[in-house]
Design a protein around this motif. Structure first.
Motif, PDB file in Angstrom:
ATOM      1  N   GLY A   1      -1.900 -15.934   9.287  1.00  0.00           N
ATOM      2  CA  GLY A   1      -0.673 -15.781   8.506  1.00  0.00           C
ATOM      3  C   GLY A   1       0.433 -15.327   9.438  1.00  0.00           C
ATOM      4  N   TYR A   2       1.650 -15.604   9.051  1.00  0.00           N
ATOM      5  CA  TYR A   2       2.793 -15.268   9.894  1.00  0.00           C
ATOM      6  C   TYR A   2       3.904 -14.628   9.075  1.00  0.00           C
ATOM      7  CZ  TYR A   2       0.409 -18.317  13.122  1.00  0.00           C
ATOM      8  OH  TYR A   2      -0.550 -18.872  13.924  1.00  0.00           O
ATOM      9  N   ALA A   3       4.570 -13.691   9.689  1.00  0.00           N
ATOM     10  CA  ALA A   3       5.822 -13.162   9.162  1.00  0.00           C
ATOM     11  C   ALA A   3       6.888 -13.663  10.121  1.00  0.00           C
ATOM     12  CB  ALA A   3       5.804 -11.642   9.128  1.00  0.00           C
ATOM     13  N   VAL A   4       7.849 -14.388   9.573  1.00  0.00           N
ATOM     14  CA  VAL A   4       8.919 -14.957  10.387  1.00  0.00           C
ATOM     15  C   VAL A   4      10.233 -14.360   9.914  1.00  0.00           C
ATOM     16  CG1 VAL A   4      10.103 -17.083  11.071  1.00  0.00           C
ATOM     17  CG2 VAL A   4       7.620 -17.094  10.709  1.00  0.00           C
ATOM     18  N   GLY A   5      10.964 -13.794  10.839  1.00  0.00           N
ATOM     19  CA  GLY A   5      12.267 -13.227  10.525  1.00  0.00           C
ATOM     20  C   GLY A   5      13.359 -13.988  11.246  1.00  0.00           C
ATOM     21  N   TYR A   6      14.470 -14.157  10.575  1.00  0.00           N
ATOM     22  CA  TYR A   6      15.654 -14.784  11.171  1.00  0.00           C
ATOM     23  C   TYR A   6      16.809 -13.824  10.944  1.00  0.00           C
ATOM     24  CZ  TYR A   6      19.521 -17.966  12.006  1.00  0.00           C
ATOM     25  OH  TYR A   6      20.674 -18.541  12.484  1.00  0.00           O
TER      26      TYR A   6
ATOM     27  N   GLY B   1      -1.591  -7.251  12.956  1.00  0.00           N
ATOM     28  CA  GLY B   1      -0.425  -8.003  13.409  1.00  0.00           C
ATOM     29  C   GLY B   1      -0.205  -7.880  14.905  1.00  0.00           C
ATOM     30  N   ARG B   2       0.378  -8.941  15.447  1.00  0.00           N
ATOM     31  CA  ARG B   2       0.753  -8.922  16.864  1.00  0.00           C
ATOM     32  C   ARG B   2       1.986  -9.787  17.071  1.00  0.00           C
ATOM     33  NH1 ARG B   2      -1.020 -13.087  20.546  1.00  0.00           N
ATOM     34  NH2 ARG B   2      -1.849 -14.848  19.373  1.00  0.00           N
ATOM     35  N   TRP B   3       2.793  -9.380  18.017  1.00  0.00           N
ATOM     36  CA  TRP B   3       4.014 -10.124  18.317  1.00  0.00           C
ATOM     37  C   TRP B   3       3.675 -11.498  18.882  1.00  0.00           C
ATOM     38  CZ3 TRP B   3       8.082  -8.091  16.299  1.00  0.00           C
ATOM     39  CH2 TRP B   3       8.314  -6.719  16.302  1.00  0.00           C
ATOM     40  N   LEU B   4       4.372 -12.513  18.417  1.00  0.00           N
ATOM     41  CA  LEU B   4       4.355 -13.822  19.051  1.00  0.00           C
ATOM     42  C   LEU B   4       5.723 -14.110  19.654  1.00  0.00           C
ATOM     43  CD1 LEU B   4       2.289 -16.160  16.694  1.00  0.00           C
ATOM     44  CD2 LEU B   4       1.549 -14.896  18.711  1.00  0.00           C
TER      45      LEU B   4
ATOM     46  N   SER C   1       0.154  -7.984   2.798  1.00  0.00           N
ATOM     47  CA  SER C   1      -0.167  -6.555   2.678  1.00  0.00           C
ATOM     48  C   SER C   1       0.709  -5.723   3.594  1.00  0.00           C
ATOM     49  CB  SER C   1      -1.644  -6.312   3.005  1.00  0.00           C
ATOM     50  OG  SER C   1      -2.455  -6.886   2.021  1.00  0.00           O
ATOM     51  N   TRP C   2       0.963  -6.228   4.802  1.00  0.00           N
ATOM     52  CA  TRP C   2       1.863  -5.524   5.723  1.00  0.00           C
ATOM     53  C   TRP C   2       3.267  -5.431   5.123  1.00  0.00           C
ATOM     54  CZ3 TRP C   2       6.002  -8.264   8.033  1.00  0.00           C
ATOM     55  CH2 TRP C   2       6.860  -7.438   8.762  1.00  0.00           C
ATOM     56  N   TYR C   3       3.814  -6.575   4.701  1.00  0.00           N
ATOM     57  CA  TYR C   3       5.188  -6.588   4.193  1.00  0.00           C
ATOM     58  C   TYR C   3       5.352  -5.663   2.992  1.00  0.00           C
ATOM     59  CZ  TYR C   3       9.690  -8.061   2.524  1.00  0.00           C
ATOM     60  OH  TYR C   3      11.001  -8.050   2.106  1.00  0.00           O
ATOM     61  N   GLU C   4       4.364  -5.621   2.123  1.00  0.00           N
ATOM     62  CA  GLU C   4       4.426  -4.797   0.918  1.00  0.00           C
ATOM     63  C   GLU C   4       4.021  -3.342   1.156  1.00  0.00           C
ATOM     64  OE1 GLU C   4       1.938  -6.986  -1.777  1.00  0.00           O
ATOM     65  OE2 GLU C   4       3.486  -8.509  -2.132  1.00  0.00           O
ATOM     66  N   SER C   5       3.546  -3.025   2.352  1.00  0.00           N
ATOM     67  CA  SER C   5       3.049  -1.672   2.625  1.00  0.00           C
ATOM     68  C   SER C   5       4.166  -0.634   2.565  1.00  0.00           C
ATOM     69  CB  SER C   5       2.389  -1.616   4.004  1.00  0.00           C
ATOM     70  OG  SER C   5       3.357  -1.688   5.037  1.00  0.00           O
ATOM     71  N   PRO C   6       3.846   0.565   2.141  1.00  0.00           N
ATOM     72  CA  PRO C   6       4.841   1.641   2.129  1.00  0.00           C
ATOM     73  C   PRO C   6       5.445   1.892   3.521  1.00  0.00           C
ATOM     74  CG  PRO C   6       2.931   2.290   0.832  1.00  0.00           C
ATOM     75  CD  PRO C   6       2.570   1.005   1.533  1.00  0.00           C
ATOM     76  N   ALA C   7       4.634   1.764   4.563  1.00  0.00           N
ATOM     77  CA  ALA C   7       5.145   2.004   5.914  1.00  0.00           C
ATOM     78  C   ALA C   7       6.247   1.023   6.277  1.00  0.00           C
ATOM     79  CB  ALA C   7       4.007   1.921   6.939  1.00  0.00           C
ATOM     80  N   TYR C   8       6.045  -0.274   5.962  1.00  0.00           N
ATOM     81  CA  TYR C   8       7.099  -1.241   6.284  1.00  0.00           C
ATOM     82  C   TYR C   8       8.278  -1.113   5.326  1.00  0.00           C
ATOM     83  CZ  TYR C   8       9.937  -5.117   7.407  1.00  0.00           C
ATOM     84  OH  TYR C   8      11.041  -5.845   7.762  1.00  0.00           O
TER      85      TYR C   8
END
Length: 119
Positions: A5-10, A36-39, A69-76
């Motif tokens: 899975g990927y999180a892509v930000g622009y 997660g890891r940076w690409l 789960s990362w995006y919805e996490s309280p930490a993020y």
């Protein structure tokens, strides 16, 4: 095998200041527990077609569920507003393709949809 899975930000019009720097410093620790890891991060794209005036960020996760789960996490979510308030940004979560994927699989599905009259 699960597809990554990927999180892509622009991001465009980034207001570089203390809060966006805080976001950059803190984001990595929010995705590590989800695998997660940076690409792509902090590089200028070589644009070969069309306009792309902003910057891209790509984070890979073991699966789309991990990315979500990362995006919805309280930490993020605790730091997301730092990005939102200091840039024009968009974020998308998407599923990658499994190892060994071939484009013919998609072409076959499209042909089947056309043959069945589905749109």
């Amino acid at each position: 095998m699960t597809a990554p899975g990927y999180a892509v930000g622009y991001l465009e019009n980034v207001d570089v200041g203390p809060e966006i720097i805080e976001y950059i410093v803190r984001i990595e620790s929010t995705f590590e527990e989800f695998g997660g890891r940076w690409l792509v991060h902090g590089t200028q794209p070589e644009v070969v077609e069309g306009p792309l005036p902003g910057a891209l960020v790509v984070i890979e996760f073991p699966s789309l569920a991990h990315a979500r789960s990362w995006y919805e996490s309280p930490a993020y979510q605790d730091i997301a507003d730092l990005r939102v308030r200091h840039s024009d940004s968009r974020v998308a979560l998407l599923e990658g393709v499994p190892h060994g994927y071939r484009a013919q699989r998609t072409a076959d599905a499209m042909n089947e949809a056309i043959g069945n009259g589905a749109a």
